[in-house]
Design a protein around this motif. Structure first.
Motif, PDB file in Angstrom:
ATOM      1  N   LEU A  42    -109.010 -14.351 -18.509  1.00  0.00           N
ATOM      2  CA  LEU A  42    -107.740 -14.403 -17.789  1.00  0.00           C
ATOM      3  C   LEU A  42    -106.630 -13.721 -18.579  1.00  0.00           C
ATOM      4  O   LEU A  42    -105.811 -12.996 -18.009  1.00  0.00           O
ATOM      5  CB  LEU A  42    -107.350 -15.852 -17.471  1.00  0.00           C
ATOM      6  CG  LEU A  42    -106.020 -16.047 -16.744  1.00  0.00           C
ATOM      7  CD1 LEU A  42    -106.023 -15.328 -15.401  1.00  0.00           C
ATOM      8  CD2 LEU A  42    -105.723 -17.524 -16.567  1.00  0.00           C
ATOM      9  N   SER A  46    -104.742 -10.512 -17.080  1.00  0.00           N
ATOM     10  CA  SER A  46    -103.293 -10.598 -16.852  1.00  0.00           C
ATOM     11  C   SER A  46    -102.545  -9.524 -17.640  1.00  0.00           C
ATOM     12  O   SER A  46    -101.541  -8.993 -17.160  1.00  0.00           O
ATOM     13  CB  SER A  46    -102.782 -11.992 -17.201  1.00  0.00           C
ATOM     14  OG  SER A  46    -102.923 -12.261 -18.582  1.00  0.00           O
ATOM     15  N   VAL A  65     -95.528 -11.644 -12.727  1.00  0.00           N
ATOM     16  CA  VAL A  65     -96.786 -12.325 -12.398  1.00  0.00           C
ATOM     17  C   VAL A  65     -97.743 -12.232 -13.584  1.00  0.00           C
ATOM     18  O   VAL A  65     -98.388 -13.216 -13.952  1.00  0.00           O
ATOM     19  CB  VAL A  65     -97.422 -11.729 -11.120  1.00  0.00           C
ATOM     20  CG1 VAL A  65     -98.860 -12.203 -10.942  1.00  0.00           C
ATOM     21  CG2 VAL A  65     -96.592 -12.071  -9.905  1.00  0.00           C
ATOM     22  N   LEU A  69     -99.265 -15.349 -15.778  1.00  0.00           N
ATOM     23  CA  LEU A  69    -100.706 -15.492 -15.997  1.00  0.00           C
ATOM     24  C   LEU A  69    -101.045 -15.504 -17.492  1.00  0.00           C
ATOM     25  O   LEU A  69    -102.004 -16.165 -17.894  1.00  0.00           O
ATOM     26  CB  LEU A  69    -101.464 -14.383 -15.276  1.00  0.00           C
ATOM     27  CG  LEU A  69    -101.482 -14.494 -13.751  1.00  0.00           C
ATOM     28  CD1 LEU A  69    -102.168 -13.278 -13.132  1.00  0.00           C
ATOM     29  CD2 LEU A  69    -102.145 -15.774 -13.296  1.00  0.00           C
ATOM     30  N   ASN A  70    -100.263 -14.791 -18.321  1.00  0.00           N
ATOM     31  CA  ASN A  70    -100.448 -14.866 -19.775  1.00  0.00           C
ATOM     32  C   ASN A  70    -100.243 -16.303 -20.260  1.00  0.00           C
ATOM     33  O   ASN A  70    -101.041 -16.823 -21.051  1.00  0.00           O
ATOM     34  CB  ASN A  70     -99.458 -13.971 -20.510  1.00  0.00           C
ATOM     35  CG  ASN A  70     -99.687 -12.493 -20.356  1.00  0.00           C
ATOM     36  OD1 ASN A  70     -98.770 -11.711 -20.503  1.00  0.00           O
ATOM     37  ND2 ASN A  70    -100.902 -12.089 -20.062  1.00  0.00           N
ATOM     38  N   VAL A  72    -100.421 -19.047 -18.469  1.00  0.00           N
ATOM     39  CA  VAL A  72    -101.493 -19.883 -17.911  1.00  0.00           C
ATOM     40  C   VAL A  72    -102.761 -19.732 -18.755  1.00  0.00           C
ATOM     41  O   VAL A  72    -103.453 -20.717 -19.031  1.00  0.00           O
ATOM     42  CB  VAL A  72    -101.754 -19.526 -16.433  1.00  0.00           C
ATOM     43  CG1 VAL A  72    -103.024 -20.174 -15.914  1.00  0.00           C
ATOM     44  CG2 VAL A  72    -100.564 -19.912 -15.577  1.00  0.00           C
ATOM     45  N   ALA A  73    -103.069 -18.518 -19.198  1.00  0.00           N
ATOM     46  CA  ALA A  73    -104.268 -18.284 -20.011  1.00  0.00           C
ATOM     47  C   ALA A  73    -104.187 -19.026 -21.340  1.00  0.00           C
ATOM     48  O   ALA A  73    -105.163 -19.655 -21.771  1.00  0.00           O
ATOM     49  CB  ALA A  73    -104.462 -16.789 -20.250  1.00  0.00           C
TER      50      ALA A  73
END
Length: 102
Positions: A42, A46, A65, A69-70, A72-73
């Motif tokens: 991910l 991302s 976005v 996502l960074n 979230v990873a």
């Protein structure tokens, strides 16, 4: 560019070496599980979205976005590492390092 290198290389190296570093620092085993690849994948996807699509085409929304996502990873990696420690068999969690006496 520096931010992409820091996230892409440095953070992925922290994730890759965590099963060796965390037990040495925290004195808790971090057993390997194949699910540990998900946050790394991910992170790289991302970064690809953020740099190759968002920055190259100057699309601010795509850059944001990719940034989310960074995050979230990285948080997913923390969650997977915690899950791996807690899901380890009891014997593995209480095992003493070689050479340590009770």
């Amino acid at each position: 560019m520096l931010h992409a290198v820091m996230l892409g290389f440095v953070v992925s190296m922290i994730m890759a070496h965590a099963p060796v570093i965390f037990p040495a620092v925290l004195r808790r085993p971090l057993p390997y599980h194949p699910v540990m690849y998900a946050p790394v994948a991910l992170l790289h996807v991302s970064l690809l979205v953020r740099v190759a699509v968002g920055d190259v085409r100057d699309l601010e929304a795509v850059v944001q976005v990719g940034g989310v996502l960074n995050i979230v990873a990285v948080l997913a990696f923390v969650g997977v590492a915690a899950w791996s420690v807690l899901a380890a068999p009891r014997a593995a969690r209480t095992a003493r390092p070689a050479g340590e006496q009770s």
